[in-house]
Design a protein around this motif. Structure first.
Motif, mmCIF file in Angstrom:
data_model
loop_
_atom_site.group_PDB
_atom_site.id
_atom_site.type_symbol
_atom_site.label_atom_id
_atom_site.label_comp_id
_atom_site.label_asym_id
_atom_site.label_seq_id
_atom_site.Cartn_x
_atom_site.Cartn_y
_atom_site.Cartn_z
ATOM 1 N N ALA A 191 44.344 66.022 56.330
ATOM 2 C CA ALA A 191 45.640 66.014 55.652
ATOM 3 C C ALA A 191 45.690 64.931 54.586
ATOM 4 O O ALA A 191 46.455 65.026 53.633
ATOM 5 N N GLY A 192 44.876 63.877 54.759
ATOM 6 C CA GLY A 192 44.897 62.749 53.830
ATOM 7 C C GLY A 192 44.070 62.999 52.585
ATOM 8 O O GLY A 192 43.300 63.962 52.522
ATOM 9 N N PRO A 193 44.221 62.119 51.566
ATOM 10 C CA PRO A 193 43.511 62.300 50.301
ATOM 11 C C PRO A 193 42.001 62.033 50.407
ATOM 12 O O PRO A 193 41.561 61.233 51.236
ATOM 13 N N TYR A 218 36.596 67.970 48.199
ATOM 14 C CA TYR A 218 37.446 68.796 47.336
ATOM 15 C C TYR A 218 38.902 68.560 47.705
ATOM 16 O O TYR A 218 39.302 68.886 48.829
ATOM 17 N N PRO A 219 39.693 68.007 46.790
ATOM 18 C CA PRO A 219 41.127 67.861 47.090
ATOM 19 C C PRO A 219 41.752 69.244 47.270
ATOM 20 O O PRO A 219 41.424 70.163 46.517
ATOM 21 N N THR A 220 42.583 69.378 48.286
ATOM 22 C CA THR A 220 43.316 70.638 48.449
ATOM 23 C C THR A 220 44.655 70.469 47.740
ATOM 24 O O THR A 220 45.515 69.703 48.186
ATOM 25 N N ILE A 221 44.775 71.137 46.615
ATOM 26 C CA ILE A 221 45.868 70.907 45.677
ATOM 27 C C ILE A 221 47.246 71.055 46.342
ATOM 28 O O ILE A 221 48.080 70.166 46.246
ATOM 29 N N VAL A 222 47.439 72.150 47.039
ATOM 30 C CA VAL A 222 48.767 72.458 47.563
ATOM 31 C C VAL A 222 49.233 71.438 48.603
ATOM 32 O O VAL A 222 50.361 70.966 48.573
ATOM 33 N N THR A 223 48.332 71.065 49.524
ATOM 34 C CA THR A 223 48.735 70.202 50.637
ATOM 35 C C THR A 223 48.478 68.725 50.369
ATOM 36 O O THR A 223 48.871 67.875 51.160
ATOM 37 N N GLY A 224 47.750 68.400 49.292
ATOM 38 C CA GLY A 224 47.408 67.015 49.021
ATOM 39 C C GLY A 224 46.374 66.468 49.993
ATOM 40 O O GLY A 224 46.202 65.258 50.119
ATOM 41 N N GLY A 225 45.704 67.354 50.688
ATOM 42 C CA GLY A 225 44.689 66.955 51.657
ATOM 43 C C GLY A 225 43.294 66.982 51.075
ATOM 44 O O GLY A 225 43.120 66.931 49.851
ATOM 45 N N CYS A 226 42.310 67.045 51.955
ATOM 46 C CA CYS A 226 40.925 67.009 51.510
ATOM 47 C C CYS A 226 40.077 67.972 52.324
ATOM 48 O O CYS A 226 40.205 68.062 53.537
ATOM 49 N N GLY A 265 45.464 66.013 60.643
ATOM 50 C CA GLY A 265 45.079 67.302 60.080
ATOM 51 C C GLY A 265 43.620 67.666 60.269
ATOM 52 O O GLY A 265 43.161 68.668 59.741
ATOM 53 N N PHE A 266 42.887 66.847 61.043
ATOM 54 C CA PHE A 266 41.453 67.101 61.215
ATOM 55 C C PHE A 266 41.194 68.493 61.782
ATOM 56 O O PHE A 266 41.786 68.897 62.774
ATOM 57 N N MET A 267 40.309 69.223 61.139
ATOM 58 C CA MET A 267 39.940 70.549 61.601
ATOM 59 C C MET A 267 38.493 70.814 61.221
ATOM 60 O O MET A 267 38.085 70.498 60.093
ATOM 61 N N GLU A 268 37.722 71.359 62.151
ATOM 62 C CA GLU A 268 36.320 71.661 61.887
ATOM 63 C C GLU A 268 36.121 73.160 61.736
ATOM 64 O O GLU A 268 36.624 73.933 62.542
ATOM 65 N N THR A 269 35.421 73.547 60.687
ATOM 66 C CA THR A 269 35.056 74.956 60.516
ATOM 67 C C THR A 269 33.544 75.049 60.510
ATOM 68 O O THR A 269 32.878 74.386 59.718
#
Ligand SMILES: *[C@@H]1O[C@H](CO)[C@@H](O)[C@H](O)[C@H]1NC(C)=O
Length: 156
Positions: free
Chosen positions: A40-42, A91-99, A137-141
């Motif tokens: 979730a963080g930058p 890669y910044p995730t534009i919509v959520t401001g995450g990474c 927001g940590f998630m592993e794929t």
């Protein structure tokens, strides 16, 4: 003359197609593992935590280079003296401001495609030790296609 040309063309064609016949290769590969983690963080924070951990995990991990969008590192251990090459992109995730962090670990030497989880653990151990798994927001794929044998891996 025409016949000769045709014959040599056919012969050349035959040679080419023979060369194209796949030669059976031994079952050895550069094993690799590709994973993706979301935060979730930058990206700047995520990258700082990761680079700090690579430096702290010396000499097993060596920081090779740091670029705005990615980091290169090497991993070696007595178990795999030829080592593995690690590339981690942010890669910044534009919509959520995450990474979104995408990581690749690849064996430099030829190994079985089932690398006993070595490449997965190279990435997992870094992320685990850095505290990134506790980040919001940590998630592993991950899947078997991109990281063979990861389910069997027991990372120490
Ligand atoms: C990283 O590994 C590559 C390939 O084995 C090697 O050529 C390079 O010198 C290493 N870099 C560092 C900084 O250890």
């Amino acid at each position: 003359m025409k016949t000769l040309l045709l014959a040599s063309a056919l012969f050349a064609g035959l040679l080419v197609s023979l060369a194209a016949v796949p030669v059976p290769t031994p079952a050895l590969y550069h094993a690799f593992c590709r994973t993706m983690w979301l935060f979730a963080g930058p990206c700047t924070d995520i990258k700082t935590m990761l680079v700090t951990q690579i430096l702290a995990s010396s000499p097993e991990y060596t920081l090779v280079s740091v670029f705005p969008g990615f980091v290169n590192a090497n991993h070696t251990s007595p178990k795999t003296p030829e080592g593995e090459t690690i590339i981690i992109s942010f890669y910044p995730t534009i919509v959520t401001g995450g990474c979104r962090m995408s990581a690749l670990s690849k064996s430099n030497g030829f190994t079985s495609l089932l690398d006993g989880g070595q490449n997965y653990c190279n990435l997992y151990n870094l992320v685990s030790a850095s505290g990134l798994m506790e980040e919001p927001g940590f998630m592993e794929t991950i899947n078997e296609w991109a990281c063979m044998g990861y389910k069997l891996a027991t990372c120490s």
